[in-house]
Structures are given as structure tokens and as C-alpha cells.
Motif scaffolding. Sequence first.
Motif, short mmCIF file in Angstrom:
data_model
loop_
_atom_site.label_atom_id
_atom_site.label_comp_id
_atom_site.label_asym_id
_atom_site.label_seq_id
_atom_site.Cartn_x
_atom_site.Cartn_y
_atom_site.Cartn_z
N VAL A 1 -22.03 1.33 -15.13
CA VAL A 1 -22.99 1.48 -15.66
C VAL A 1 -23.61 2.40 -14.97
CG1 VAL A 1 -25.34 0.94 -15.61
CG2 VAL A 1 -24.11 -1.38 -15.93
N VAL A 2 -23.96 3.11 -14.62
CA VAL A 2 -24.29 4.27 -13.39
C VAL A 2 -23.46 5.93 -14.32
CG1 VAL A 2 -25.44 5.65 -11.89
CG2 VAL A 2 -25.94 3.52 -11.72
N LYS A 3 -22.81 5.20 -13.91
CA LYS A 3 -21.46 6.05 -14.27
C LYS A 3 -21.19 6.45 -16.41
CE LYS A 3 -16.91 6.32 -12.76
NZ LYS A 3 -16.22 5.71 -12.87
N ALA A 4 -21.26 5.41 -16.98
CA ALA A 4 -21.95 5.50 -18.11
C ALA A 4 -23.02 6.85 -18.34
CB ALA A 4 -21.67 4.18 -19.13
N PHE A 5 -24.22 6.22 -18.11
CA PHE A 5 -25.16 7.02 -18.26
C PHE A 5 -25.71 8.04 -17.84
CE2 PHE A 5 -26.82 2.43 -19.21
CZ PHE A 5 -27.87 2.50 -20.92
N ARG A 6 -24.86 8.32 -16.63
CA ARG A 6 -24.86 9.34 -16.32
C ARG A 6 -23.83 10.51 -17.21
NH1 ARG A 6 -20.87 12.42 -13.83
NH2 ARG A 6 -19.76 10.33 -12.98
N LYS A 7 -23.18 10.05 -17.92
CA LYS A 7 -22.55 10.75 -19.33
C LYS A 7 -22.68 11.17 -20.13
CE LYS A 7 -17.44 9.84 -16.59
NZ LYS A 7 -15.98 9.45 -16.82
N ARG A 8 -23.80 10.06 -20.49
CA ARG A 8 -24.87 10.30 -21.20
C ARG A 8 -24.94 11.24 -21.70
NH1 ARG A 8 -29.35 7.86 -22.27
NH2 ARG A 8 -30.29 7.23 -24.37
N ALA A 9 -25.93 11.38 -20.33
CA ALA A 9 -27.17 12.14 -20.38
C ALA A 9 -26.44 13.80 -20.55
CB ALA A 9 -27.49 11.58 -18.67
N GLY A 10 -25.12 14.17 -19.73
CA GLY A 10 -24.62 14.85 -20.17
C GLY A 10 -24.29 15.57 -18.77
N SER B 1 -32.27 6.41 -10.46
CA SER B 1 -30.60 6.88 -11.64
C SER B 1 -31.70 5.96 -12.87
CB SER B 1 -30.50 6.05 -10.95
OG SER B 1 -29.35 6.41 -10.17
N GLU B 2 -32.52 4.72 -12.73
CA GLU B 2 -33.26 4.34 -13.83
C GLU B 2 -34.30 5.32 -15.06
OE1 GLU B 2 -33.74 2.45 -16.81
OE2 GLU B 2 -33.01 1.12 -15.09
N ASP B 3 -34.93 5.99 -14.11
CA ASP B 3 -36.07 7.48 -14.53
C ASP B 3 -35.22 8.66 -15.29
OD1 ASP B 3 -37.78 5.46 -14.14
OD2 ASP B 3 -38.49 6.37 -12.40
N VAL B 4 -34.27 8.55 -15.09
CA VAL B 4 -33.68 10.44 -14.74
C VAL B 4 -32.94 10.12 -15.91
CG1 VAL B 4 -32.35 11.62 -14.24
CG2 VAL B 4 -33.85 11.32 -12.29
N LEU B 5 -32.09 9.07 -16.35
CA LEU B 5 -31.22 8.91 -16.87
C LEU B 5 -31.29 7.96 -17.43
CD1 LEU B 5 -27.95 7.69 -15.07
CD2 LEU B 5 -28.42 9.44 -15.74
N ALA C 1 -31.04 -0.99 -17.91
CA ALA C 1 -30.23 -1.20 -17.49
C ALA C 1 -29.17 -0.96 -16.25
CB ALA C 1 -28.88 -0.49 -18.45
N ILE C 2 -29.73 0.32 -14.91
CA ILE C 2 -29.55 0.67 -14.43
C ILE C 2 -30.13 -0.98 -13.62
CG2 ILE C 2 -29.40 1.97 -12.75
CD1 ILE C 2 -28.98 4.19 -14.30
N LYS C 3 -31.62 -0.75 -13.76
CA LYS C 3 -32.69 -1.87 -12.58
C LYS C 3 -32.17 -2.97 -12.44
CE LYS C 3 -36.61 -0.27 -12.70
NZ LYS C 3 -37.84 0.55 -13.28
N GLY C 4 -31.39 -3.52 -14.34
CA GLY C 4 -30.97 -5.02 -14.67
C GLY C 4 -29.57 -4.91 -13.81
N ALA C 5 -28.52 -4.38 -13.67
CA ALA C 5 -27.20 -4.33 -13.12
C ALA C 5 -27.34 -5.05 -11.64
CB ALA C 5 -26.89 -2.87 -13.09
N ALA C 6 -28.96 -4.07 -11.20
CA ALA C 6 -29.02 -3.63 -10.03
C ALA C 6 -29.17 -5.14 -9.32
CB ALA C 6 -30.12 -2.86 -9.39
#
Length: 281
Positions: A26-35, A70-74, A79-84
Motif C-alpha cells: 500500500v505504501v509503495k503504491a501511493f509513493r509511486k502514485r506521488a512520483g 506517510s499518510e500526510d505526505v502521500l 488508506a495507509i492508516k486503514g492498512a496499519a
Amino acid sequence: MTYDTDGAENGGEPESTDSLKAFGEVVKAFRKRAGLTQEQFAPLVRYSLPTVASVEQGRRFPPGPFVERSEDVLDAFGAIKGAAKHLARKPGLAKWFRQWAEFERRAITLYTYECRVVPGLLQTEKYSKALHSEHLPPLSDEQIESQQDARTERQQLLQERPNTTFGFILEEHLFRRGLGGSEATEELLAHLVKLVQRRNITIQIMPLAQGEHAGLHGSLHLLETPDNRWLGYVEGQESGLIFTDLKVVSTLKLRYARMTSQALTAKDSLSLMQRMMRGET
């Protein structure tokens, strides 16, 4: 009954789980989404590149601040908080200790006698780092950081459970040893002096002058559950045992009770800690 909680394999670093791997994806997907690359993302969440990589690979339990940042930056829509919330591993805790740690979270009374090192619930950052730096086999910076995070999280028990009674009996030599140097020892003592101001925390020092006492069998832990059952726990170098047998637990309680009369009183223990802080003998 005795629960054998043996099973550590790599210096207390917990194993990966499917929930950790899923969180990492999940983190990786949102990181890549943010470029962002991992190298660009790491300073934004104020964690090292190895930590980010390990979290994304599901090898590292994410510290609480990592999740929030991560939630704020991305801008992850929660979704990240939910997965956690679905993570299923105790961060940085040795396998043999995790079951006891779960009992700790619900305990209404918790007693600890320690003759080896200052208990994790009471450790300061400098003391803990000095302890981990001497671990064999050597721990990586990432493993040390993970264990630091685990201790910080576990220590929230002292903050969050004002109705739980915490009692500690600590050998005087734990402070005389000077683990981490004089500055680390002074910081540790100052921390303990502050903790005992709380009405639910008692610390007694077993003085060097007390040659014989009931704790010569080794360190021990006791706790009372919400339904008033008592459990005992003892730990070796690479294993731990949880005792539920009434006879065994009664023996451990008897030894701890005897030690409370053999150790310095809480008031005298406080005075000794204050003198050691000032460098007095």
C-alpha cells in the motif's frame, strides 16, 4: 501449566507476515502514485532509506510516526492508516516475549525483579542504545531502531494505565555498572526519579550490602489479570517461560514478597537514586 515461548532466531527481529507485506505494498503504491522514489520519500517522512525499504518489503513493522507522516505526505485518503490497523506483528519484540507482552497490556498489577539489566519499561533511549550496541550477534542500525521503537511503544503502558500497579525491584549494581557511560546513567536515574512520583509506580533498590536475598534464583516477572489470576514469567538468553501453575506462581509471588522486605524501602530507594545522580557513593 507452563508455556514455552522459545523461538528467536535473529536477535529479536520479528518475522514478516502477510499483513506487513500488504501494508508495504500500500505504501509503495501511493509513493509511486506521488512520483517519488524511496530516496526522495525517506527524508519527507524523516526515516532512513533502509527503514523505508524494509517497511515496503514487509520486513519491518512501521513505527507510529511513519504511518502518520506517510499518510500526510502521500495524501493517501486514509488508506495507509486503514492498512496499519490490520498489522499483525509486535514490532521489535523477541518471539519468546510477545505473549507475555500481550498479557502486560491488560494487567492490573505488574511486578518485576531484575538483576541483569534495567527493565525495558524503564529504559531511556541512551541506555537502550548502549544495551543494543553490545548485542551478539551484532544488530544492524535498522534492527536497533526497530527495537527502540518497540520499547517506546511498550512504555506507553506506564502512561496509559494509571490504575495499574507497577512494582519494580532493581539490583543496585545495575546503576553502578554505568552502562552507556556516566551521562546515560544520570539520565536513567533522573527518569526513574521522575517516574516514582506517580502514585501507581514503585521502585525499590536491592542494595549491594544485602548479600543474600530471595532473588538469587534470577530475574522474575509477575502479573495479575483483570479476572484476578496471577501469571509468572522468567526469561533466559534465548527463551522465556510463562507459568500458570498455581504452585509455581505461588512460589514466585512468595519470593517477590520476601524481596520487598529485603530491598530498600521506596523512600530510601529514591534517596539512593538521587545520591547516585549526584555522584555520591
